[in-house]
Design an enzyme around this catalytic site. Structure first.
Site, PDB file in Angstrom:
ATOM      1  N   CYS A 184      44.560 -23.046  94.881  1.00 45.12           N
ATOM      2  CA  CYS A 184      44.881 -22.262  96.197  1.00 45.12           C
ATOM      3  C   CYS A 184      45.511 -21.146  96.342  1.00 45.12           C
ATOM      4  CB  CYS A 184      45.683 -23.287  97.185  1.00 45.12           C
ATOM      5  SG  CYS A 184      44.737 -24.936  97.287  1.00 45.12           S
ATOM      6  N   HIS A 191      53.620 -18.750  86.541  1.00 46.70           N
ATOM      7  CA  HIS A 191      52.752 -19.801  85.742  1.00 46.70           C
ATOM      8  C   HIS A 191      53.495 -20.805  85.046  1.00 46.70           C
ATOM      9  CE1 HIS A 191      49.163 -21.732  84.208  1.00 46.70           C
ATOM     10  NE2 HIS A 191      48.437 -20.677  84.608  1.00 46.70           N
ATOM     11  N   HIS A 249      58.170 -11.586 108.503  1.00 47.86           N
ATOM     12  CA  HIS A 249      57.341 -12.539 108.839  1.00 47.86           C
ATOM     13  C   HIS A 249      56.864 -13.438 107.273  1.00 47.86           C
ATOM     14  CE1 HIS A 249      56.294 -10.600 112.486  1.00 47.86           C
ATOM     15  NE2 HIS A 249      56.208  -9.567 111.952  1.00 47.86           N
ATOM     16  N   HIS A 272      51.521 -20.791 102.167  1.00 45.01           N
ATOM     17  CA  HIS A 272      50.127 -21.512 101.935  1.00 45.01           C
ATOM     18  C   HIS A 272      50.186 -23.074 102.854  1.00 45.01           C
ATOM     19  CE1 HIS A 272      46.626 -23.730 100.714  1.00 45.01           C
ATOM     20  NE2 HIS A 272      47.539 -24.235  99.954  1.00 45.01           N
ATOM     21  N   HIS A 318      47.216 -26.832 111.667  1.00 43.92           N
ATOM     22  CA  HIS A 318      46.740 -27.668 112.648  1.00 43.92           C
ATOM     23  C   HIS A 318      45.232 -27.377 113.262  1.00 43.92           C
ATOM     24  CE1 HIS A 318      46.425 -28.634 117.034  1.00 43.92           C
ATOM     25  NE2 HIS A 318      46.893 -29.706 116.774  1.00 43.92           N
ATOM     26  N   ASN A 329      43.615 -27.262 105.774  1.00 45.51           N
ATOM     27  CA  ASN A 329      44.067 -26.563 104.333  1.00 45.51           C
ATOM     28  C   ASN A 329      42.738 -25.819 104.133  1.00 45.51           C
ATOM     29  OD1 ASN A 329      44.513 -25.527 101.844  1.00 45.51           O
ATOM     30  ND2 ASN A 329      45.444 -27.570 101.037  1.00 45.51           N
TER      31      ASN A 329
END
Length: 493
Positions: free
Chosen positions: A220, A300, A384, A388, A417, A421
């Site tokens: 993702c 990573h 802001h 994810h 919502h 995802n």
């Protein structure tokens, strides 16, 4: 009352500390300038005349000094990294015919897993606590009973999503396909031959010398990896344009087994995609661009076995392929986030927060290792936050760890919502939500945070170039008036 007074005093003291540290040079120079001014007004006309006459100009030295200053200035501006601008972006909005309300999802689960009532009950509990709404969408092949995934239906989903966002992007920016210098497509689990990037090149008849890249298997967080790659390419090649396409193709990856760790993605992942246009043509695109890229930071943790295995594509005991999510996922994500913000903090935090973090670190290393580490206030660095939308637990954990308000994570919760995802594209739905609410002002700073298999935590920092008017189109155009909505802890189904 005494507690309230102490709280007010502490708040005032903190604000005063922040102002003094963050404006240290100003606070230091103002008294000096005031003293110089007082001394100057005390001088008489004759003294001022004598002072002026005592200054002797050497024209040769002046010319040489000017030449050196100009040369240094030119070298400085030439060595500076090129600005990377986000001209515009587009998000995919699935048709209403692909909606998957809770009732339909559970009905299909009961039919598909008729011999596994415990697995059905597990999915029901996950869905009740997921934070998803009734309007999320799945691709056509998953609507069949049983689901009918194939290479052809997967390609059809890819074309539906990618071509839709590309058409929308070209319409918004008035850029022609042959103007594109770099094309980067990221899709973690579906990697056909020819690649998805080749599919885009073929569809839009792009130039023969276009440099295309296809990223797969990166989870993702691949969207921000693509942004980082595009930024590196634009630093090397002047007068260039790059397009990044971020998506996840659900069709071939719907798990049809009974392993609980693999059933979880079925409940959370939904259709989505985004296309982003980046440019380094500051004279042509700086004014019309929405955002400027300030930083990308990639972390990573793949050298650790637990991190490497926490999100893993494998086969269950019956040979059915799925994505297995470890119970240690949240703990591993927390460690990856700590490493990421340790690198990001010095780049974005004001001096007052960096000083407190340094003092806390010294205190823990030198005096007492059990001291609670100081968590920097990132709200001073960003207006802001785009976290994810991987799931309710991910958003809750980051809100707690970063001490964010409900409004700061509103875009992430509402995206989860409304769209579910959507993997690497979720960050762009969140950014679109903030714009649709009319909250994006010139100079605002945005922090995008994404997690991915491997295990990775990546960040991108943007600065808004101009106050953005509420868009009349986009994924939120027909429903933004309904949001934010109240999302209970458990939705009883």
């Amino acid at each position: 009352m005494p507690q309230a007074q102490r709280s007010v005093k502490l708040k005032c003291a903190k604000l005063g500390y922040q102002y003094v540290v963050n404006h240290f040079l100003t606070c230091l120079l103002l008294p000096i300038m005031a003293m110089v001014f007082v001394q100057a007004i005390q001088l008489g006309p004759e003294e001022i005349s004598n002072l002026w006459n005592s200054i002797q100009f050497d024209y040769t030295k002046t010319v040489c000094s000017s030449f050196v200053v100009i040369l240094v200035s030119i070298l400085y501006f030439m060595s500076r990294p090129r600005g990377v601008y986000l001209v515009d972006y587009a998000c995919y909005k699935p048709p209403l015919s692909l909606r998957v309300p809770f009732s339909i999802f559970m009905e299909h689960s009961r039919i598909i897993l008729s011999s596994e009532p415990k697995s059905v009950e597990f999915q029901l509990k996950i869905l009740e606590r997921s934070g998803l709404g009734e309007d999320t969408c799945l691709p056509p092949a998953i609507h069949y009973i049983p689901p009918a995934p194939s290479m052809d239906t997967a390609r059809e989903e890819a074309e539906m999503v990618i071509f839709s966002v590309m058409d929308s992007l070209f319409k918004k920016t008035q850029v022609k396909p042959k103007d594109i210098d770099f094309l980067i497509v990221n899709c973690s689990l579906f990697s056909p031959t020819p690649s998805l990037s080749a599919m885009v090149v073929n569809k839009y008849k792009m130039r023969d010398n276009i440099k295309s890249y296809n990223l797969s298997g990166m989870g993702c967080s691949a969207g921000l990896i693509s942004i980082d790659l595009a930024s590196d390419l634009l630093q090397v090649h002047p007068k260039s344009i790059a397009v990044v396409v971020s998506t996840e193709i659900i069709t071939p990856n719907y798990y049809r087994g009974k392993d609980r760790s693999m059933l979880l993605p079925n409940c959370l992942f939904r259709m989505g995609g985004a296309a982003i246009l980046l440019s380094n043509k500051w004279w042509a695109d700086q004014r019309r661009a929405k955002y400027k890229l300030l930083h990308t930071v990639r972390t990573h943790k793949g050298s650790n076995d637990k991190s490497y295995n926490c999100v893993f594509e494998t086969e269950d005991s019956e040979g059915k392929t799925g994505i297995s999510l470890s119970k240690d996922l949240m703990a591993i994500a927390g460690e990856a986030l700590k490493s990421n913000i340790t690198s990001l903090g010095p780049l974005v935090l004001p001096p007052s927060e960096q000083l407190l973090f340094l003092l806390s670190l010294i205190g823990r290393k030198v005096f007492n290792t059990k001291l609670k580490p100081y968590i920097p206030d990132f709200k001073q660095a960003f207006e802001h936050f785009c976290i994810h939308a991987g799931g309710r637990a991910v958003i809750d954990e980051l809100q707690k760890n970063l001490q964010l308000s409900a409004e700061h994570v509103e875009a992430s919760r509402m995206t989860l919502h409304r769209f579910g995802n959507t993997s690497s594209s979720s960050l762009w739905y969140e950014l679109s939500y903030i714009e649709a609410k009319g909250r994006m002002k010139k100079g605002d700073r945005i922090w995008q945070i994404a997690f991915g298999s491997g295990f990775k935590c990546n960040s991108a920092v943007w600065k808004c170039n101009k106050t953005i008017k509420t868009p009349s189109d986009g994924p939120w155009s027909d429903c933004i008036h309904k949001y934010p909505v109240y999302i209970p802890e458990i939705v009883k189904l």
